[in-house]
Design a protein around this motif. Structure first.
Motif, short mmCIF file in Angstrom:
data_model
loop_
_atom_site.label_atom_id
_atom_site.label_comp_id
_atom_site.label_asym_id
_atom_site.label_seq_id
_atom_site.Cartn_x
_atom_site.Cartn_y
_atom_site.Cartn_z
N UNK A 69 0.81 -1.22 0.00
CA UNK A 69 0.00 0.00 0.00
C UNK A 69 0.84 1.26 0.00
N UNK A 110 -6.76 -3.54 -14.86
CA UNK A 110 -7.91 -3.81 -13.99
C UNK A 110 -9.23 -3.79 -14.75
N UNK A 111 -9.32 -2.94 -15.77
CA UNK A 111 -10.64 -2.75 -16.39
C UNK A 111 -10.81 -3.31 -17.80
N UNK A 165 -15.49 1.12 -20.85
CA UNK A 165 -14.96 0.75 -19.54
C UNK A 165 -14.62 1.96 -18.69
N UNK A 197 -23.31 5.37 -15.82
CA UNK A 197 -22.63 4.43 -14.91
C UNK A 197 -21.23 4.04 -15.40
N UNK A 199 -16.89 4.59 -15.11
CA UNK A 199 -15.74 4.99 -14.30
C UNK A 199 -14.96 6.09 -15.04
N UNK A 226 -18.04 7.84 -5.99
CA UNK A 226 -16.78 7.10 -5.96
C UNK A 226 -16.42 6.48 -7.29
N UNK A 227 -16.77 7.19 -8.36
CA UNK A 227 -16.47 6.62 -9.68
C UNK A 227 -15.23 7.26 -10.32
N UNK A 250 -11.97 4.99 -4.36
CA UNK A 250 -12.86 4.35 -3.40
C UNK A 250 -12.20 3.05 -2.96
N UNK A 252 -12.93 -0.10 -2.39
CA UNK A 252 -13.06 -1.39 -3.10
C UNK A 252 -12.32 -1.36 -4.44
N UNK A 253 -12.33 -0.20 -5.10
CA UNK A 253 -11.57 -0.08 -6.34
C UNK A 253 -10.08 -0.05 -6.02
N UNK A 256 -8.35 -3.33 -5.74
CA UNK A 256 -7.92 -3.97 -7.00
C UNK A 256 -6.55 -3.43 -7.43
N UNK A 259 -3.91 -5.13 -5.18
CA UNK A 259 -3.64 -6.51 -5.62
C UNK A 259 -2.80 -6.52 -6.89
N UNK A 260 -3.12 -5.61 -7.80
CA UNK A 260 -2.38 -5.54 -9.06
C UNK A 260 -0.93 -5.15 -8.80
#
Lengths: 399, 399
Positions: A69, A110-111, A165, A197, A199, A226-227, A250, A252-253, A256, A259-260
């Protein structure tokens, strides 16, 4: 030996800028090609002191592995810095990365599934286009004027494409065009992203380098859902050689992205992270940025004045209120890649603009950087470039 | 807001090690979980001097952007260092990267289409498995004994699979098993790779950390066709906090790595690269590595002795001749993930071995690191771990 590379490698080409930069190492060349900060403003003496202090106080930690992090005090520094852009962030929304370029690569990873659609400004940042291309998207360039993306065009595109995306934008002193989005367009973009909707990836390396006019909040400021994924960097306000930037998103994003990053390089340099955190603690970063602004503003003024004086009237160009670049449009029959070759013979370099359009075209454009050459060189370089342009105009008339 | 991530993200999980490392920050915990070098051996005083010298001599260069390929003097240092491993390299075969983990990610990105087959040792390095997984390969684990992959099994697999992209191996003091390939197996692997026209990714972070016995050349030494991609790192012989490693490869393959690095993060830290080059110039790196070897050998001896003394006979383990890890096999009915939870309650940590098998199974295994705890703590930690094992054996008997 037969080599079977992955299909994505067909899309990965050398960055024209980085190839050009190699040619421009020659000290005879006046280069407007890179996006390099002025090296004479680097805080070298301060970094000497910080380097010794960090090793004395935290040596064993600084040279060891650290969390993916990022170094917690640096994450806090960044979170608090985001307030300047109108964004309320906590350290838990921040991942430290190795320059914002890494955030672009991760956004793609990621996307993007092959064939997914990415929207970007037209033109857009070459390094982002190249990073995304590895994940095999289609690009749709959204028509853009001096105020940002044209929202009616953006909505048409969103209406007619169901596999978009993300929308990639550089709202402040854009690379390459130098243009800044108005507040109205910022709000409008968020509204459309909410409606459809989608990102948004907001790339903001130059936001703090405003020379005049009022600061506008980042896109992330207007985001209530949070987009917006915000990418920041220390390269332009501090030192690029340390390779440090960040992702704000955000949680949760952001997870990702974390992790990446684990798989990509475990973590960014522990020692550089501690150094930057200490610098922000011990020294006056805002004073440092003020110095950058003063110098870059002067250089912009000199370059714009020289372009006004030297360039033929058929060349138009932007007058940015900040950042590192101006963007010039040549007559349609002048190819800027050919011009670049001729200009290099006169020992002046720039980046042809065609590379900033993911779907090609616009070969009559060029990006000019004013941050890393002194005023005398800027004037001389623009004279040389004007001569190369005039030579080409003459040849074209003859042909 | 609905989030549609790329399909590859389904494969990307948190590294169990890095999650465990977070729990083991507690100073009460004796951790055999990480692969951390001994921080007390970091050359902190030398780095203080180097940091000041580099900023004094090269400040403007050190804090600026640099070439993607890496700092040329460092590439030369690395090329010459490759001779120790029996490999004749020039700087043009070297790309500097941000730790060898980045070389693993790039190997996946450059070679793997979804569904392609990757061969690896069984077990293999968790970080590599996670890096490759992002590119959606199938893994075939090649049966492995104390001497390396079993070549008959490897040939069977190569014969029966026509979409093998590369063979991933850690021939020296493997992570996690501690095992080292014999010369015969090295030669045999190259022969089979030539016969079946397959690329090899050789990961070699621990090769210079040999405690006894003769040095064996790297796989790349036996390679006459340029099919070995070699990944090296300064993390285990110098300092991981700087995040520097390298790729050695044939120039056409290396070029793909360079292009990939451009898009991924432009370049590794300029200043850290200059620091490492200066350190190798100014100080005795071989003397430094000798110190590491002496300390790690002693710690290995202490850990092996403690395991012999404390572990019940039903637990077997490897006796590595170098590197950082030993590998233990528990009775089949003991699940090492459950054991890890119980062990953590007794304030001792290790990594359950199941994660090192890309296709699962082998839940009765564990990886133990001996490099970063002092001898007293190693003995105490093994005692606690033995107690946890005995508790579990007892419970299992009762059940």
């Amino acid at each position: 030996m037969s080599l079977k590379y992955a299909e994505r490698m067909d899309n990965i080409k050398a960055s024209e800028i980085r190839e050009l930069l190699k040619l421009t190492q020659d000290p005879k060349v006046i280069s407007f090609a890179g996006g390099l900060p002025a090296a004479e403003l680097f805080p070298i003496e301060e970094m000497k002191k910080i380097s010794v202090d960090v090793l004395e106080k935290y040596g064993k930690v600084a040279l060891q592995y650290g969390p993916t992090e990022g170094y917690e005090p640096l994450r806090k520094v960044i979170a608090s810095r985001m307030k300047k852009l109108g964004v309320e962030a906590s350290k838990d929304n921040i991942l430290v990365i190795s320059g914002s370029q890494q955030g672009l690569d991760f956004s793609g990873k990621i996307f993007i599934n092959p064939g997914d659609v990415i929207l970007c400004e037209s033109p857009s940042y070459l390094g982002a286009i190249n990073a995304f291309k590895a994940y095999e998207p289609k690009f749709i360039e959204v028509p853009t004027d001096g105020d940002g993306m044209i929202l009616e065009d953006l909505e048409d595109i969103l209406k007619n494409n169901d596999n978009v995306k993300f929308i990639y934008v550089i709202p402040d002193f854009q690379n390459p065009s130098g243009r800044t989005w108005t507040e109205e367009r910022r709000k409008g973009l968020i509204k459309l992203a909410n409606k459809y909707d989608i990102v948004i990836v907001e790339d903001n390396p130059y936001g703090e380098l405003r020379f005049e006019g009022e600061y506008l909040p980042a896109l992330a400021h207007y985001d209530t859902e949070g987009r917006v994924i915000f990418l920041g960097t220390f390269s332009k306000i501090f030192c690029p050689g340390l390779r440090l930037g960040w992702v704000y998103a955000r949680s949760d994003i952001l997870n990702k992205f974390i992790l990446t990053k684990q798989g990509a390089d475990l973590q960014s340099s522990t020692i550089s992270q501690i150094q930057v955190a200490e610098f922000f603690e011990e020294y006056d970063i805002d004073g440092h940025i003020e110095k950058l602004r003063t110098v870059y503003k002067k250089r912009r003024d000199v370059m714009i004045k020289a372009m006004e004086d030297e360039f033929p009237d058929c060349v138009s160009f932007t007058r940015p209120n900040g950042g590192l670049f101006t963007w010039a449009v040549l007559p349609e029959n002048i190819n800027a890649r050919e011009l670049a070759v001729k200009a290099l013979k006169k020992n002046v370099a720039f980046v042809p603009g065609g590379s900033f359009f993911p779907n090609g075209g616009n070969e009559n454009t060029m990006r000019l950087n004013y941050s890393c050459m002194n005023e005398e060189k800027i004037i001389e370089g623009i004279k040389r470039l004007a001569a190369a342009i005039n030579d080409m105009l003459l040849e074209t008339e003859k042909a």
